[in-house]
Design a protein around this motif. Structure first.
Motif, PDB file in Angstrom:
ATOM      1  N   VAL A 129       0.821  -1.212   0.000  1.00  0.00           N
ATOM      2  CA  VAL A 129       0.000   0.000   0.000  1.00  0.00           C
ATOM      3  C   VAL A 129       0.854   1.260   0.000  1.00  0.00           C
ATOM      4  CG1 VAL A 129      -1.948  -1.113   1.156  1.00  0.00           C
ATOM      5  CG2 VAL A 129      -0.181   0.024   2.530  1.00  0.00           C
ATOM      6  N   THR A 130       2.162   1.122   0.117  1.00  0.00           N
ATOM      7  CA  THR A 130       3.051   2.284   0.187  1.00  0.00           C
ATOM      8  C   THR A 130       2.948   3.098  -1.101  1.00  0.00           C
ATOM      9  OG1 THR A 130       4.571   1.055   1.590  1.00  0.00           O
ATOM     10  CG2 THR A 130       5.422   3.040   0.534  1.00  0.00           C
ATOM     11  N   PHE A 131       2.739   4.377  -0.940  1.00  0.00           N
ATOM     12  CA  PHE A 131       2.591   5.245  -2.108  1.00  0.00           C
ATOM     13  C   PHE A 131       3.523   6.446  -2.012  1.00  0.00           C
ATOM     14  CE2 PHE A 131       0.222   8.006  -5.083  1.00  0.00           C
ATOM     15  CZ  PHE A 131      -0.015   7.102  -6.115  1.00  0.00           C
ATOM     16  N   GLY A 132       3.717   6.993  -0.760  1.00  0.00           N
ATOM     17  CA  GLY A 132       4.649   8.091  -0.513  1.00  0.00           C
ATOM     18  C   GLY A 132       4.309   9.332  -1.301  1.00  0.00           C
ATOM     19  N   PRO A 133       4.952  10.457  -1.000  1.00  0.00           N
ATOM     20  CA  PRO A 133       5.887  10.671   0.098  1.00  0.00           C
ATOM     21  C   PRO A 133       5.187  10.694   1.458  1.00  0.00           C
ATOM     22  CG  PRO A 133       5.438  12.745  -0.994  1.00  0.00           C
ATOM     23  CD  PRO A 133       4.742  11.677  -1.794  1.00  0.00           C
ATOM     24  N   ASP A 134       5.972  10.731   2.521  1.00  0.00           N
ATOM     25  CA  ASP A 134       5.412  10.622   3.855  1.00  0.00           C
ATOM     26  C   ASP A 134       4.472  11.768   4.200  1.00  0.00           C
ATOM     27  OD1 ASP A 134       6.796   8.285   4.221  1.00  0.00           O
ATOM     28  OD2 ASP A 134       8.466   9.225   5.288  1.00  0.00           O
ATOM     29  N   ASP A 135       4.689  12.933   3.598  1.00  0.00           N
ATOM     30  CA  ASP A 135       3.846  14.090   3.935  1.00  0.00           C
ATOM     31  C   ASP A 135       2.588  14.171   3.068  1.00  0.00           C
ATOM     32  OD1 ASP A 135       5.115  14.680   1.577  1.00  0.00           O
ATOM     33  OD2 ASP A 135       5.648  16.742   2.125  1.00  0.00           O
ATOM     34  N   GLY A 185      -6.072   4.772   1.447  1.00  0.00           N
ATOM     35  CA  GLY A 185      -7.371   4.522   0.839  1.00  0.00           C
ATOM     36  C   GLY A 185      -7.442   4.778  -0.643  1.00  0.00           C
ATOM     37  N   ARG A 186      -6.255   4.862  -1.310  1.00  0.00           N
ATOM     38  CA  ARG A 186      -6.278   5.195  -2.733  1.00  0.00           C
ATOM     39  C   ARG A 186      -5.411   4.296  -3.615  1.00  0.00           C
ATOM     40  NH1 ARG A 186      -9.302   9.435  -3.815  1.00  0.00           N
ATOM     41  NH2 ARG A 186      -9.795  10.929  -2.162  1.00  0.00           N
ATOM     42  N   TRP A 187      -4.554   3.454  -3.026  1.00  0.00           N
ATOM     43  CA  TRP A 187      -3.699   2.582  -3.841  1.00  0.00           C
ATOM     44  C   TRP A 187      -3.455   1.300  -3.070  1.00  0.00           C
ATOM     45  CZ3 TRP A 187      -1.459   3.161  -8.743  1.00  0.00           C
ATOM     46  CH2 TRP A 187      -0.465   2.234  -9.082  1.00  0.00           C
ATOM     47  N   LEU A 188      -3.869   0.182  -3.640  1.00  0.00           N
ATOM     48  CA  LEU A 188      -3.677  -1.128  -3.024  1.00  0.00           C
ATOM     49  C   LEU A 188      -3.230  -2.091  -4.104  1.00  0.00           C
ATOM     50  CD1 LEU A 188      -3.953  -3.168  -0.679  1.00  0.00           C
ATOM     51  CD2 LEU A 188      -6.398  -3.319  -1.226  1.00  0.00           C
ATOM     52  N   GLU A 189      -2.093  -2.723  -3.886  1.00  0.00           N
ATOM     53  CA  GLU A 189      -1.442  -3.556  -4.903  1.00  0.00           C
ATOM     54  C   GLU A 189      -1.246  -4.961  -4.339  1.00  0.00           C
ATOM     55  OE1 GLU A 189       3.025  -3.435  -6.883  1.00  0.00           O
ATOM     56  OE2 GLU A 189       2.082  -1.557  -6.212  1.00  0.00           O
ATOM     57  N   ALA A 190      -1.546  -5.987  -5.129  1.00  0.00           N
ATOM     58  CA  ALA A 190      -1.414  -7.362  -4.645  1.00  0.00           C
ATOM     59  C   ALA A 190      -1.008  -8.300  -5.771  1.00  0.00           C
ATOM     60  CB  ALA A 190      -2.731  -7.830  -4.018  1.00  0.00           C
ATOM     61  N   ASP A 191      -0.305  -9.365  -5.401  1.00  0.00           N
ATOM     62  CA  ASP A 191       0.115 -10.396  -6.348  1.00  0.00           C
ATOM     63  C   ASP A 191      -0.696 -11.663  -6.114  1.00  0.00           C
ATOM     64  OD1 ASP A 191       2.057  -8.665  -7.242  1.00  0.00           O
ATOM     65  OD2 ASP A 191       3.703  -9.633  -6.162  1.00  0.00           O
ATOM     66  N   TYR A 192      -1.182 -12.259  -7.208  1.00  0.00           N
ATOM     67  CA  TYR A 192      -1.945 -13.506  -7.137  1.00  0.00           C
ATOM     68  C   TYR A 192      -1.324 -14.522  -8.080  1.00  0.00           C
ATOM     69  CZ  TYR A 192      -5.484 -10.608  -4.881  1.00  0.00           C
ATOM     70  OH  TYR A 192      -6.136  -9.760  -4.031  1.00  0.00           O
ATOM     71  N   GLU A 193      -1.192 -15.750  -7.612  1.00  0.00           N
ATOM     72  CA  GLU A 193      -0.691 -16.812  -8.477  1.00  0.00           C
ATOM     73  C   GLU A 193      -1.865 -17.565  -9.083  1.00  0.00           C
ATOM     74  OE1 GLU A 193       2.073 -20.833  -8.347  1.00  0.00           O
ATOM     75  OE2 GLU A 193       2.409 -19.242  -6.858  1.00  0.00           O
ATOM     76  N   VAL A 194      -1.879 -17.620 -10.412  1.00  0.00           N
ATOM     77  CA  VAL A 194      -2.956 -18.291 -11.137  1.00  0.00           C
ATOM     78  C   VAL A 194      -2.334 -19.363 -12.026  1.00  0.00           C
ATOM     79  CG1 VAL A 194      -4.928 -17.992 -12.679  1.00  0.00           C
ATOM     80  CG2 VAL A 194      -4.250 -16.113 -11.158  1.00  0.00           C
ATOM     81  N   ASP A 195      -2.421 -20.590 -11.601  1.00  0.00           N
ATOM     82  CA  ASP A 195      -1.872 -21.720 -12.354  1.00  0.00           C
ATOM     83  C   ASP A 195      -0.438 -21.472 -12.811  1.00  0.00           C
ATOM     84  OD1 ASP A 195      -4.207 -23.060 -11.980  1.00  0.00           O
ATOM     85  OD2 ASP A 195      -4.971 -22.784 -14.018  1.00  0.00           O
ATOM     86  N   GLY A 196       0.378 -21.004 -11.894  1.00  0.00           N
ATOM     87  CA  GLY A 196       1.787 -20.805 -12.181  1.00  0.00           C
ATOM     88  C   GLY A 196       2.159 -19.432 -12.696  1.00  0.00           C
ATOM     89  N   THR A 197       1.165 -18.615 -13.038  1.00  0.00           N
ATOM     90  CA  THR A 197       1.421 -17.249 -13.498  1.00  0.00           C
ATOM     91  C   THR A 197       1.068 -16.271 -12.383  1.00  0.00           C
ATOM     92  OG1 THR A 197       0.940 -17.790 -15.807  1.00  0.00           O
ATOM     93  CG2 THR A 197       0.831 -15.474 -15.192  1.00  0.00           C
TER      94      THR A 197
END
Length: 276
Positions: free
Chosen positions: A82-88, A93-105
């Motif tokens: 969820v890190t988006f930066g800068p600290d200030d 609540g605006r950027w959420l990133e995730a990795d999913y494995e789907v049949d090896g991909t």
């Protein structure tokens, strides 16, 4: 090969959306990964509404009752960020990133909610800051994984095809030339021979590629007047896929409600099937 159905929608408050029928839509759509924006709820609310069969990631906004992004999936993510930066700069609540494995991909999925902005106000200044950071992160996502999609409510119509009344909005937030230039950097400008085929940062506007050169299909309609009934809308919800992942798309659909009183959000879901 495996079909991966990914949907993205600004729910305009997930609790209200479920009261109005979102649950029925979701139950009948066979979605594998659902990206939501403007959740405006606690994680416990999402768990209660969606049920135990969904794995839920949620980045709420700092201020309760505002923004919030989430990703719900039928399989657990291997990692999320969820890190988006800068600290200030408050990007919660605006950027959420995730990795999913789907049949090896491994597929990287981002739920993104760009601030709406308002010309001549601090809101617009916050939007400029966000868009600058967004370009950096979109590029980083592609470096991280060639199979990636950044999706959500970008609060910008890229081209004149994306807004029914574009002439009346060229000086308003959401269709300012400077805002649209940010999307040029992601997809390429429409006069670029490589537009939507590798120009810019090399992402594909999946909705536009599969709709073709037509007005819309719109994904948001004002609550005022008869905008929905007249289909006087904006196409501001995107699935921006890398070239590698875009090549796997087999179907794209905007799930526009059949009637005004059947809507459960002022946005319509954008649903894309990828064949991996």
């Amino acid at each position: 090969m495996t079909r991966l159905r990914i949907a993205s929608v600004n729910v305009n408050g997930v609790r209200a959306a479920f009261r109005k029928g979102m649950g029925d839509w979701l139950a009948g759509r066979d979605v594998d990964i659902l990206a939501m924006q403007e959740v405006r709820a606690e994680t416990s609310h999402l768990e209660e509404l969606l049920g135990s069969e969904w794995d839920i990631l949620h980045d709420p906004a700092t201020a309760k009752g505002r923004a919030g992004v989430a990703i719900a999936s039928r399989r657990a993510a291997s990692v999320h960020r969820v890190t988006f930066g800068p600290d200030d700069f408050d990007s919660a609540g605006r950027w959420l990133e995730a990795d999913y494995e789907v049949d090896g991909t491994v597929v990287t999925v981002v739920s993104c909610y760009v601030p709406s902005g308002a010309v001549g106000t601090p809101k617009q200044e916050q939007k400029w800051i966000f868009l600058e950071r967004m370009l950096h992160h979109v590029a980083a996502v592609k470096t991280h994984n060639p199979f990636a999609v950044v999706m959500g409510d970008f609060n910008i119509g890229h081209r004149t095809l994306d807004i029914r009344n574009w002439k009346g909005n060229v000086k308003k937030s959401g269709f300012l030339p400077r805002e649209r230039a940010y999307l040029d950097q992601i997809f390429g400008a429409e006069d670029d021979p490589a537009y939507n085929t590798g120009a810019g940062l090399g992402f594909v506007d999946v909705g536009r590629r599969f709709a073709g050169e037509i007005d819309g299909p719109y994904t948001w309609w004002s609550q005022m007047g008869r905008a929905f009934d007249n289909d006087s809308g904006w196409r501001i919800d995107y699935q921006a896929a890398t070239l590698e992942l875009a090549a796997k798309v087999v179907e794209v659909k905007v799930d526009r409600a059949h009637a005004w009183d059947e809507r459960w959000s002022d946005h319509a879901p954008l649903v894309v099937d990828y064949q991996l």
